[in-house]
Design a protein around this motif. Structure first.
Motif, PDB file in Angstrom:
ATOM      1  N   TYR A 126       0.943  -1.164   0.099  1.00 42.34           N
ATOM      2  CA  TYR A 126       0.111  -0.157  -0.020  1.00 42.34           C
ATOM      3  C   TYR A 126       0.934   1.108  -0.071  1.00 42.34           C
ATOM      4  CZ  TYR A 126       1.091  -0.421   5.037  1.00 42.34           C
ATOM      5  OH  TYR A 126       1.507  -0.528   6.193  1.00 42.34           O
ATOM      6  N   GLN A 127       0.236   2.211  -0.478  1.00 46.05           N
ATOM      7  CA  GLN A 127       1.031   3.531  -0.857  1.00 46.05           C
ATOM      8  C   GLN A 127       0.324   5.021  -0.821  1.00 46.05           C
ATOM      9  OE1 GLN A 127       5.241   4.325  -2.575  1.00 46.05           O
ATOM     10  NE2 GLN A 127       4.564   3.177  -0.976  1.00 46.05           N
ATOM     11  N   THR A 128       0.807   5.907  -0.564  1.00 47.76           N
ATOM     12  CA  THR A 128      -0.091   6.924  -0.633  1.00 47.76           C
ATOM     13  C   THR A 128       0.491   7.528  -2.039  1.00 47.76           C
ATOM     14  OG1 THR A 128       1.658   8.449   0.275  1.00 47.76           O
ATOM     15  CG2 THR A 128       0.070   7.739   1.932  1.00 47.76           C
ATOM     16  N   PHE A 129      -0.397   8.343  -2.739  1.00 51.87           N
ATOM     17  CA  PHE A 129      -0.264   8.995  -3.908  1.00 51.87           C
ATOM     18  C   PHE A 129       1.064   9.808  -3.555  1.00 51.87           C
ATOM     19  CE2 PHE A 129      -5.178   9.320  -4.808  1.00 51.87           C
ATOM     20  CZ  PHE A 129      -4.945   8.000  -5.429  1.00 51.87           C
ATOM     21  N   GLU A 130       1.016  10.679  -2.547  1.00 55.88           N
ATOM     22  CA  GLU A 130       2.143  11.649  -2.341  1.00 55.88           C
ATOM     23  C   GLU A 130       3.468  10.799  -2.404  1.00 55.88           C
ATOM     24  OE1 GLU A 130      -1.559  13.423  -0.600  1.00 55.88           O
ATOM     25  OE2 GLU A 130      -0.817  11.312  -0.582  1.00 55.88           O
ATOM     26  N   SER A 131       3.646   9.697  -1.671  1.00 60.00           N
ATOM     27  CA  SER A 131       4.843   8.980  -1.756  1.00 60.00           C
ATOM     28  C   SER A 131       5.212   8.389  -3.028  1.00 60.00           C
ATOM     29  CB  SER A 131       4.667   7.919  -0.479  1.00 60.00           C
ATOM     30  OG  SER A 131       5.785   7.000  -0.482  1.00 60.00           O
ATOM     31  N   LEU A 132       4.255   7.851  -3.397  1.00 59.85           N
ATOM     32  CA  LEU A 132       4.277   7.114  -4.926  1.00 59.85           C
ATOM     33  C   LEU A 132       4.917   8.198  -5.913  1.00 59.85           C
ATOM     34  CD1 LEU A 132       3.996   4.691  -7.004  1.00 59.85           C
ATOM     35  CD2 LEU A 132       1.646   5.566  -7.170  1.00 59.85           C
ATOM     36  N   PHE A 133       4.298   9.177  -5.966  1.00 59.40           N
ATOM     37  CA  PHE A 133       4.752  10.306  -7.137  1.00 59.40           C
ATOM     38  C   PHE A 133       6.088  10.706  -6.722  1.00 59.40           C
ATOM     39  CE2 PHE A 133      -0.190  11.298  -7.664  1.00 59.40           C
ATOM     40  CZ  PHE A 133      -0.301  10.458  -8.056  1.00 59.40           C
ATOM     41  N   SER A 134       6.416  11.042  -5.300  1.00 62.39           N
ATOM     42  CA  SER A 134       7.834  11.175  -5.171  1.00 62.39           C
ATOM     43  C   SER A 134       8.824  10.077  -5.338  1.00 62.39           C
ATOM     44  CB  SER A 134       8.015  11.337  -3.718  1.00 62.39           C
ATOM     45  OG  SER A 134       9.298  11.626  -3.232  1.00 62.39           O
TER      46      SER A 134
END
Length: 166
Positions: free
Chosen positions: A133-141
């Motif tokens: 699982y991953q937040t959008f914010e972490s994934l985009f970074s």
């Protein structure tokens, strides 16, 4: 295979009695998985059996901790889809990835009391690596750091504008 489920504002939700999904996971006595959920859930070996067994409505603790409980059901069904594809011979490996914004309180990871910690506690050692699982914010970074091809920045900018409210 990688199954990516995007959860933007979704939260847990109760099933409507009589709906198809309800009939596939419940009966008049409580939780009872139909064969299309029960068989692959046991055969794939990712889920601890005690969270797949029938549970009477009166046993509220087991009812609320079952994989078909409102707060886990979406994650379990997405996860199980990949397991069923392996059992069917369509894939040899599968990872279920749920992506959500930091602001989605239902999916946010907050230590031992989080939805993710609770869900992972229902998985076998074999099942745990198949869930991410991953937040959008972490994934985009991470995407900005690791995707080095022409057009990647524009694509990531588009995704951020679409999925992260300003």
């Amino acid at each position: 295979g990688i199954g990516i489920e995007v959860k933007y504002t979704e939260k847990e939700y109760p099933l409507k009695a009589g709906s198809k999904e309800y009939q596939e996971t419940h009966d008049t006595k409580g939780i009872h998985l139909s064969d299309n959920y029960r068989i692959p859930s046991y055969e794939i070996g990712w889920f601890k059996p005690e969270y797949l067994m029938d549970v009477p409505k009166e046993d509220t603790d087991k009812y609320k901790s079952h994989l078909v409980a409102d707060k886990f059901r979406q994650i379990w069904r997405n996860h199980l889809l990949g397991g069923a594809m392996i059992l069917n011979g369509d894939l040899s490996e599968f990872t279920s990835l749920t992506v959500f914004p930091e602001g989605n309180g239902h999916f946010r990871d907050e230590g031992n009391d989080s939805l993710w910690s609770e869900y992972k506690s229902k998985l076998t050692e074999e099942g745990k690596p198949t869930l991410k699982y991953q937040t959008f914010e972490s994934l985009f970074s991470k995407m900005r750091k690791h995707l080095n091809y022409q057009g990647a920045e524009d694509w990531i900018d588009y995704l951020e504008k679409r999925y992260i409210p300003s």
